[in-house]
Every structure is written in C-alpha cells, then in structure tokens.
Design a protein around this motif. Structure first.
Motif, PDB file in Angstrom:
ATOM      1  N   LEU B 246     -33.995 -30.088  40.351  1.00  0.00           N
ATOM      2  CA  LEU B 246     -33.411 -29.852  39.027  1.00  0.00           C
ATOM      3  C   LEU B 246     -34.493 -29.483  38.020  1.00  0.00           C
ATOM      4  CD1 LEU B 246     -30.862 -32.830  38.794  1.00  0.00           C
ATOM      5  CD2 LEU B 246     -30.588 -30.598  39.867  1.00  0.00           C
ATOM      6  N   ILE B 247     -35.557 -30.250  38.011  1.00  0.00           N
ATOM      7  CA  ILE B 247     -36.629 -30.028  37.036  1.00  0.00           C
ATOM      8  C   ILE B 247     -37.278 -28.655  37.260  1.00  0.00           C
ATOM      9  CG2 ILE B 247     -38.887 -30.864  36.217  1.00  0.00           C
ATOM     10  CD1 ILE B 247     -36.574 -32.726  35.486  1.00  0.00           C
ATOM     11  N   ASN B 248     -37.538 -28.339  38.525  1.00  0.00           N
ATOM     12  CA  ASN B 248     -38.170 -27.042  38.809  1.00  0.00           C
ATOM     13  C   ASN B 248     -37.291 -25.890  38.345  1.00  0.00           C
ATOM     14  OD1 ASN B 248     -40.439 -28.189  39.827  1.00  0.00           O
ATOM     15  ND2 ASN B 248     -39.823 -28.015  41.964  1.00  0.00           N
ATOM     16  N   SER B 249     -35.990 -26.055  38.532  1.00  0.00           N
ATOM     17  CA  SER B 249     -35.078 -24.997  38.104  1.00  0.00           C
ATOM     18  C   SER B 249     -35.132 -24.832  36.589  1.00  0.00           C
ATOM     19  CB  SER B 249     -33.654 -25.326  38.555  1.00  0.00           C
ATOM     20  OG  SER B 249     -32.746 -24.420  37.974  1.00  0.00           O
ATOM     21  N   VAL B 250     -35.099 -25.952  35.876  1.00  0.00           N
ATOM     22  CA  VAL B 250     -35.100 -25.864  34.407  1.00  0.00           C
ATOM     23  C   VAL B 250     -36.438 -25.330  33.902  1.00  0.00           C
ATOM     24  CG1 VAL B 250     -34.856 -27.155  32.262  1.00  0.00           C
ATOM     25  CG2 VAL B 250     -33.387 -27.678  34.202  1.00  0.00           C
ATOM     26  N   LYS B 251     -37.512 -25.670  34.608  1.00  0.00           N
ATOM     27  CA  LYS B 251     -38.813 -25.106  34.207  1.00  0.00           C
ATOM     28  C   LYS B 251     -38.768 -23.589  34.300  1.00  0.00           C
ATOM     29  CE  LYS B 251     -41.908 -28.947  35.192  1.00  0.00           C
ATOM     30  NZ  LYS B 251     -42.918 -29.506  36.105  1.00  0.00           N
ATOM     31  N   LYS B 252     -37.997 -23.109  35.270  1.00  0.00           N
ATOM     32  CA  LYS B 252     -37.901 -21.655  35.464  1.00  0.00           C
ATOM     33  C   LYS B 252     -36.980 -21.015  34.413  1.00  0.00           C
ATOM     34  CE  LYS B 252     -35.236 -20.249  38.809  1.00  0.00           C
ATOM     35  NZ  LYS B 252     -34.693 -20.028  40.162  1.00  0.00           N
ATOM     36  N   THR B 253     -35.834 -21.651  34.167  1.00  0.00           N
ATOM     37  CA  THR B 253     -34.831 -21.002  33.301  1.00  0.00           C
ATOM     38  C   THR B 253     -34.956 -21.400  31.827  1.00  0.00           C
ATOM     39  OG1 THR B 253     -33.216 -22.767  33.603  1.00  0.00           O
ATOM     40  CG2 THR B 253     -33.179 -20.971  35.203  1.00  0.00           C
ATOM     41  N   SER B 254     -35.544 -22.553  31.558  1.00  0.00           N
ATOM     42  CA  SER B 254     -35.711 -23.060  30.179  1.00  0.00           C
ATOM     43  C   SER B 254     -34.406 -23.452  29.488  1.00  0.00           C
ATOM     44  CB  SER B 254     -36.447 -22.054  29.286  1.00  0.00           C
ATOM     45  OG  SER B 254     -37.735 -21.865  29.769  1.00  0.00           O
ATOM     46  N   HIS B 255     -33.290 -23.376  30.196  1.00  0.00           N
ATOM     47  CA  HIS B 255     -32.008 -23.765  29.617  1.00  0.00           C
ATOM     48  C   HIS B 255     -31.220 -24.550  30.666  1.00  0.00           C
ATOM     49  CE1 HIS B 255     -33.106 -19.976  27.544  1.00  0.00           C
ATOM     50  NE2 HIS B 255     -32.685 -20.611  26.468  1.00  0.00           N
ATOM     51  N   ALA B 256     -30.430 -25.538  30.227  1.00  0.00           N
ATOM     52  CA  ALA B 256     -29.640 -26.284  31.204  1.00  0.00           C
ATOM     53  C   ALA B 256     -28.354 -26.820  30.583  1.00  0.00           C
ATOM     54  CB  ALA B 256     -30.459 -27.443  31.766  1.00  0.00           C
ATOM     55  N   ILE B 257     -27.312 -26.803  31.422  1.00  0.00           N
ATOM     56  CA  ILE B 257     -26.068 -27.486  31.073  1.00  0.00           C
ATOM     57  C   ILE B 257     -25.710 -28.360  32.261  1.00  0.00           C
ATOM     58  CG2 ILE B 257     -23.642 -27.234  30.432  1.00  0.00           C
ATOM     59  CD1 ILE B 257     -24.240 -24.541  29.268  1.00  0.00           C
ATOM     60  N   VAL B 258     -25.333 -29.606  31.996  1.00  0.00           N
ATOM     61  CA  VAL B 258     -24.962 -30.527  33.058  1.00  0.00           C
ATOM     62  C   VAL B 258     -23.457 -30.769  32.967  1.00  0.00           C
ATOM     63  CG1 VAL B 258     -25.525 -32.681  34.202  1.00  0.00           C
ATOM     64  CG2 VAL B 258     -27.190 -31.636  32.653  1.00  0.00           C
ATOM     65  N   ILE B 259     -22.770 -30.626  34.109  1.00  0.00           N
ATOM     66  CA  ILE B 259     -21.311 -30.710  34.095  1.00  0.00           C
ATOM     67  C   ILE B 259     -20.840 -31.723  35.123  1.00  0.00           C
ATOM     68  CG2 ILE B 259     -19.174 -29.356  34.158  1.00  0.00           C
ATOM     69  CD1 ILE B 259     -21.923 -27.104  34.347  1.00  0.00           C
ATOM     70  N   ASP B 260     -20.006 -32.667  34.687  1.00  0.00           N
ATOM     71  CA  ASP B 260     -19.490 -33.698  35.579  1.00  0.00           C
ATOM     72  C   ASP B 260     -18.128 -34.111  35.035  1.00  0.00           C
ATOM     73  OD1 ASP B 260     -19.977 -36.000  37.632  1.00  0.00           O
ATOM     74  OD2 ASP B 260     -19.482 -37.063  35.768  1.00  0.00           O
ATOM     75  N   GLU B 261     -17.245 -34.520  35.939  1.00  0.00           N
ATOM     76  CA  GLU B 261     -15.893 -34.803  35.478  1.00  0.00           C
ATOM     77  C   GLU B 261     -15.729 -36.215  34.934  1.00  0.00           C
ATOM     78  OE1 GLU B 261     -12.751 -33.400  38.154  1.00  0.00           O
ATOM     79  OE2 GLU B 261     -11.285 -34.303  36.793  1.00  0.00           O
ATOM     80  N   GLY B 262     -16.752 -37.038  35.001  1.00  0.00           N
ATOM     81  CA  GLY B 262     -16.685 -38.363  34.381  1.00  0.00           C
ATOM     82  C   GLY B 262     -16.737 -38.237  32.870  1.00  0.00           C
ATOM     83  N   HIS B 263     -16.364 -39.302  32.195  1.00  0.00           N
ATOM     84  CA  HIS B 263     -16.450 -39.278  30.735  1.00  0.00           C
ATOM     85  C   HIS B 263     -17.867 -38.924  30.321  1.00  0.00           C
ATOM     86  CE1 HIS B 263     -12.452 -40.727  30.239  1.00  0.00           C
ATOM     87  NE2 HIS B 263     -12.686 -41.843  30.901  1.00  0.00           N
ATOM     88  N   GLN B 264     -17.956 -38.201  29.214  1.00  0.00           N
ATOM     89  CA  GLN B 264     -19.278 -37.721  28.806  1.00  0.00           C
ATOM     90  C   GLN B 264     -20.160 -38.852  28.271  1.00  0.00           C
ATOM     91  OE1 GLN B 264     -19.554 -33.761  27.042  1.00  0.00           O
ATOM     92  NE2 GLN B 264     -20.772 -34.668  25.414  1.00  0.00           N
ATOM     93  N   ASN B 265     -19.544 -39.774  27.517  1.00  0.00           N
ATOM     94  CA  ASN B 265     -20.344 -40.858  26.930  1.00  0.00           C
ATOM     95  C   ASN B 265     -21.015 -41.698  28.010  1.00  0.00           C
ATOM     96  OD1 ASN B 265     -19.678 -40.156  24.381  1.00  0.00           O
ATOM     97  ND2 ASN B 265     -18.346 -41.906  23.969  1.00  0.00           N
ATOM     98  N   TYR B 266     -22.300 -41.848  27.924  1.00  0.00           N
ATOM     99  CA  TYR B 266     -23.057 -42.705  28.843  1.00  0.00           C
ATOM    100  C   TYR B 266     -22.826 -42.321  30.301  1.00  0.00           C
ATOM    101  CZ  TYR B 266     -23.372 -45.278  24.550  1.00  0.00           C
ATOM    102  OH  TYR B 266     -23.594 -45.603  23.243  1.00  0.00           O
TER     103      TYR B 266
END
Lengths: 347, 327
Positions: B246-266
C-alpha cells in the motif's frame, strides 16, 4: 556550559508557581546546594537549591510573579563572560514564543538565496525592519501546501512563499513546482526577461544580397549584413562609442565577435579579437532547423534570427531593468525596417 | 478456466480441507440440513455426516464457546456465524478467549479455529442483518481477518485460514455468493498479508476491501476514459495488513482513497488512511480520502439503504475531486 534553573512542579496538577523571592543576586557566585529562590505553591513555600557550582546569570523572572512550571528562570554559568547575552523576562517570553514558533516561513526564508528585492536583514537591522522587508502578511500566515510539494521544494531549496506572493491558489501542490522554480529563479540571480518577435519578408533582403555580391568580388554572407544592420540599429538607442556584437551562427552556433560592423564596408567586416564589452548577442539560426533557442543568454539585448518560410523571424529578448520597453520596441522596429527595405540604408 | 460462484468456492475449499484433515468440523445454525440460508454449505453434511457438520441450537455464544474449547483440545473447528451482526453475541468467546489463549497460556495452547461470517448491506435485511463489522474484530490483537473479494480469493483465503493455527475471522459479502469468477481446479492457497494489485496505475491508489473492490475496479474503468490511471489494490487480509504494498503504491501515485463497506467512523478506512499518512506523508499531494458506509444504522427502506454504501460513481467523483485539487 550553562545550567538552566526551571520553575519546579511541586504539586500534582500545578501549572504555575509563584516566585516569592530570589535568595541570590544576578552575578553572585553560587555553590551546589545553595538556596537560590523561594517558591510558593498551594500555600506552601520551599527553597530551590543550586544543582551546580557557578554564577547566577540571566535571571528572567521577577519576584512576586507567577511563572509556568518548567519555565527557565535563570542560568548557572561557569564564568560570567560566557553568559548568553539574550535576556528575556519570563512574563514576556510567552509572547516571544509565539513569534518563534509560528512562522516556519522564517526558517525557510533563511535557507533560500537572498533575493535582490529582499536583502537579507543585517544584524544591525532591528526586528521592525525585518518585518517591513518581509511583509507581515507573508511571514505570519501559514502556507498551505501538500507534503509532496514541500519535500520537493525543500530538496531544491525553494521557498513556497514565492507562490503565495505571485498569487497562486492554495493549497499548493506538486504541479506548482515548475512555477515555483521559475518564480525562484527570477527572484534570484536570473532576472525576468521580456521579448518581442517580428516577422519580416525576406525578398528585398535576398535581392539586396545578390546585387551587392554581384557588384563586389567577394562573397558577402547574410551574417555580415545582419551584424551591420543590428549594429546600426543599436546605435539609435545605445549611448556607446563602441558596439560589440557576439554573433552565433552556422550549424554548430559557433560565436564570433564583431566590433562596430556598421562602420565598415560590408566586404571589410572581420571578426574582432579586441577585448570589448558585448552590447548585444545575436543567435542566427538560419543555418539550422530551429526557430527558437532559449537559455545561455548573458547580455542585456539578445537577437534571435531564424528562417520562417518566406520570412525572417526576429526575436528580441531584453533585460527590462536595463532597456525600457519603448527602446526595445523601437530597436526591433528599426532592425525589421532595415531588413525589409535594405536599399533604404544606402540612401 | 472454469468459472464457479463465490459460494461454491467457499464450499469447495472447506470440503477439500475436510477430506485432508479429519479434525476439521463445522458447527453453527442451519449448517447441515439447510446448508445455511445462503446455501453455501449444501452437500457437506451428505459427504461428511452429522458428526462433522453439526447443526447447533440458536445460541451463538454457546456454539462459539464449544468451538474455542474444541480447538484448544485438538479439533480444527469452522464456526458458521449466520450473520456478521451476531458478532456482538460472541465477543467474549472470540475476543477474550480465542484471541488471547495462545498468549496467556505461554504458547501451550492454541485455537486453530475459523469463524466464517458475512457482511454487506443492500440486501433489504434492515439494521440488524446488514452490518459490516470487520473493524470490530480487526481491532483485537490475536485475531486474523480476511476479506475475500471474489470466488478465487474466497477459496484461497479459506484454505489458508483453515490451515492457520490461530483464530481467523473471514468476512464474506453476502451479496457476492452468486458472483462467478475463474477458479482453478488444482489446489492453491493465498498467503495472508499479501495484497493484490488488481490494476496497476499511476495517478491515484484505490485501496478497497471485499465488495468495494468491484466498485473500485468499475470506477477505475470509467476513470480510464478520462485518462486517469487508478491503481486498485485489494489488501485481502486487513489483519495482517500488507502495509508495504500500500505504502509503495501511494509513494508512486501521491494520492489515495480507501474504500470499505464498514462504517466510516473509526473504521478500516480510518486505520489504513492513518498508516498511509504516517508512512507516506512526504509523498502525498492531497489528503488521503476515506469512503465507508454512512454512519447510520442501515435503513430498511431500499431507497435509503442504497445511499449508505459507497458506489463506483462516488469513488469516481471523489477521485476527480482529489486530482483536481478540490479537496
């Protein structure tokens, strides 16, 4: 070596302690274990003892004032001469702290090359002058920029404040780096240059050239005619006896120097070996495929001449601090006219 | 290659492992005769008998407790928790007992148990049968958490889970049971803690789990039409998490969105976003964004329910906002 004396925490939830009295005067010799000051907290008082031998210096808290726990109130130094000059009252220090912590910009500023418009404040300048120079609106505000841009800018020693001054929209992002580079290079050693371009029909010039070549026995190149015309045009705006022209031409853009070429018959113009000041540079691209070439410009006036189908494209690139726009444009107009109607020269 | 459904892949994984190891048992509500309400376990009781595929009374704490004890004493139980929402009933058995036994016994006991359960909204099952509670479990040290995003992933991760000597919780998206994908006939395992880069890209990293992987891929497709190159990564297991990929990918793209179907809070999105901010901070050109389920009880109204779950369109819109500097 100086040892700090701090306001101790004597209670569990204590935020400040009251300095009741100093038991030593500034400059007094103290021995480890000597009582230094009397401190009151939650209705109890106690004496704070020296932890080192030396002299009491830099006393910065008044008697009968509340001092935040952990605050340095004085130093113990080994000899008095070595005591740091800076002296702040504890009560004032909070304000100063804000100033020191707030502007990251200040620290960034120090790293960048001093720009001409913003001379580095000398030691004799007071802090007021410093603020005037930097402008309070720029030094006190935070700059919003992405971490990526910050690290890229830091690696090149560029100051993000230039983007802010130039009115770019915050937050600045990595895409703004090229603008920042440009702004910073203008700020620093390379001044901003202006330029203007004209297109001039070749036909009269070519006829002129073939006629003078058929009249004289020598082969007079367009280079000699251009150098002569440019020299003549420069004389209109330049108050100088000697005109030196650095002329780059040919496929390799090798350069030669001409001294006052307009004062010679065309067939007698020769490159000069004299050590003269260069008034203007000419980049003659007609022997190449290029029509523009930037960079490597060292003089205040630079001409670029290139082929543009049936026309010559003439770009004048000038240093606005040295040449006014009015003069620059009349220079370009004058030269264009000479090339467009070369026979008028002879009249 | 043959294509089978997500449900069939889970079934196949369990059957294969049960043939290899007689200590594996299944227990839960309606696992034998009914083959679960989603028919995922159909046919297992016929092959392995009621000794190994055990229908229990309706008592989640009871059968989970039994499974923890059985795991400590030599069996390898697979607990079937009919709905992920029932996790609240078995918190002590799972989080206080199963997760901590190996540690508290000084390594003398272990709990090789798999808890397979589900997640996912938009099935019109209302607030108590639609939650995605993976964050609740991933918070507890001692539990591994896998989130398969396709039939292929479901089979490989289930087999690895069964062979793991520690408690593993698998969240299956209950809306994906009929989704088909290519699954090889020959045996394969998927290692825990190895993220899967489904689609390489250069402009932005979309980190998505389970059901959200499909949405992220759909968004990446429509973004490609706009010349935006999105990298889609499925972490596969959120605990352990393949931080490096994950980190290597973001180092490459400089942008990230994380998506999961659980509640967003915490939630899972918060954890992954935080890790990116900690470890790729100086490479980021925009704030890391999260897309989780809306922080409300899942509504029964279909119209409202659909609004609570992140969609491909939302991902697409958020990507454009991030890249245009509007965030």
């Amino acid at each position: 070596m100086a040892h700090e004396i701090i306001m101790p925490a004597l209670g569990m939830a204590q935020e400040t302690g009251r300095l009741v009295a100093w038991l030593k005067n500034e400059g007094d010799a103290v021995k480890k274990g000597d009582p230094l000051m009397e401190v009151e907290t939650d209705k109890s008082t106690m004496e704070v003892e020296a932890q080192h031998d030396g002299f009491l210096a830099n006393v910065s808290a008044f008697e009968n004032t509340d001092v935040p726990v952990g605050e340095v109130v004085a130093l113990i130094v080994e000899n008095l001469e070595a005591a740091p000059q800076e002296k702040k009252r504890a009560s004032e220090k909070n304000n100063n702290d804000n100033e020191q912590n707030l502007p990251n910009e200040t620290s960034i500023k120090k790293e960048t090359k001093p720009a001409e418009d913003f001379p580095a404040p000398s030691a004799s300048n007071g802090s007021l002058d410093e603020q005037k120079i930097e402008g309070p609106s720029f030094t006190k505000e935070k700059i919003l920029a992405s971490p990526k841009l910050r690290s890229l800018a830091a690696a090149e020693n560029l100051n993000l404040i230039e983007l802010k001054k130039a009115g770019f929209t915050e937050p600045f992002k990595a895409a703004d780096l090229s603008s920042l580079r440009q702004l910073s290079s203008h700020q620093g050693k390379m001044p901003l240059r202006n330029n203007a371009t004209s297109l001039v029909s070749k036909s009269s010039f070519l006829i002129f050239m073939s006629e003078i070549n058929s009249a004289s026995e020598k082969n007079i190149s367009s280079e000699l005619i251009f150098a002569s015309f440019i020299s003549a045009s420069l004389r209109v705006i330049i108050n100088s006896e000697i005109i030196g022209i650095k002329y780059k031409s040919g496929e390799e853009l090798n350069s030669v120097l001409y001294q006052d070429p307009d004062k010679f018959q065309l067939e007698n113009i020769r490159p000069s070996n004299n050590d003269i000041a260069i008034t203007a540079e000419v980049c003659d691209l007609t022997a190449t495929d290029f029509i523009q070439l930037s960079g490597d410009i060292n003089s205040d006036i630079n001409f670029t001449i290139s082929d543009f189908s049936e026309q010559y494209m003439i770009t004048l690139d000038w240093q606005p601090n040295k040449i006014s726009q009015q003069n620059a444009l009349s220079l370009l107009r004058d030269l264009s006219m000479r090339i467009k109607s070369p026979l008028k020269q002879l009249l | 290659m043959r294509e089978i459904t997500f449900g069939a892949a889970v079934n196949e994984a369990m059957a294969e492992e049960m043939r290899l190891d007689e200590s594996i048992i299944i227990l839960g509500e309606d696992v034998a005769e009914a083959g679960t309400p989603f028919k995922v376990l159909s046919g297992l009781v016929e092959e392995f008998g009621t000794e190994r595929v055990i229908d229990t009374p309706i008592s989640e704490p009871g059968f989970t407790g039994i499974a923890v004890g059985a795991a400590m004493t030599g069996l390898r139980p697979i607990v079937d928790l009919m709905f992920g929402d029932f996790l609240f009933l078995i918190m002590d058995q799972l989080c206080n007992q199963a997760a901590k036994t190996h540690y508290m016994s000084g390594g003398k006991l272990s709990v090789p148990m798999v808890l397979r359960t589900n997640m996912g909204a938009t099935r019109r099952s209302a607030a108590q049968h639609s939650q995605s509670l993976q964050a609740l479990v991933a918070h507890i040290p001692g539990l591994k958490v896998a989130m398969p995003s396709s039939a292929y992933e479901a089979k490989g991760l289930m087999k690895t889970a069964i062979r793991d000597n520690n408690p593993v919780v698998i969240f299956e998206d209950k809306l994906m049971y009929n989704d088909k994908a290519e699954v090889p006939e020959e045996e394969y395992l998927i290692n825990f803690g190895e993220a899967n880069i489904l689609r390489p890209g250069t402009d932005i990293t979309l980190i998505a789990t389970s059901s959200m992987v499909q949405q992220a891929e759909m968004a990446a497709n429509t973004l490609a039409d706009q010349n935006i190159s999105a990298e889609v990564i499925d972490p596969r297991t959120i605990s352990p998490l393949d931080e490096t990929t994950l980190i290597n990918s973001v180092k490459k793209t400089s942008h990230a969105i994380v998506i999961d179907e659980g509640h967003q809070n915490y939630g899972i999105t918060a954890e992954i976003a935080a890790r990116i901010s900690e470890k790729a901070f100086y490479y980021l050109d925009a704030p890391v964004q999260r897309l989780g389920a809306m922080d409300v009880p899942v509504p029964f109204s279909p119209v409202l329910e659909d609004l609570t779950v992140p969609t491909a369109q939302q991902i697409h819109e958020r990507v454009v906002m991030v890249l245009e500097g509007k965030i």
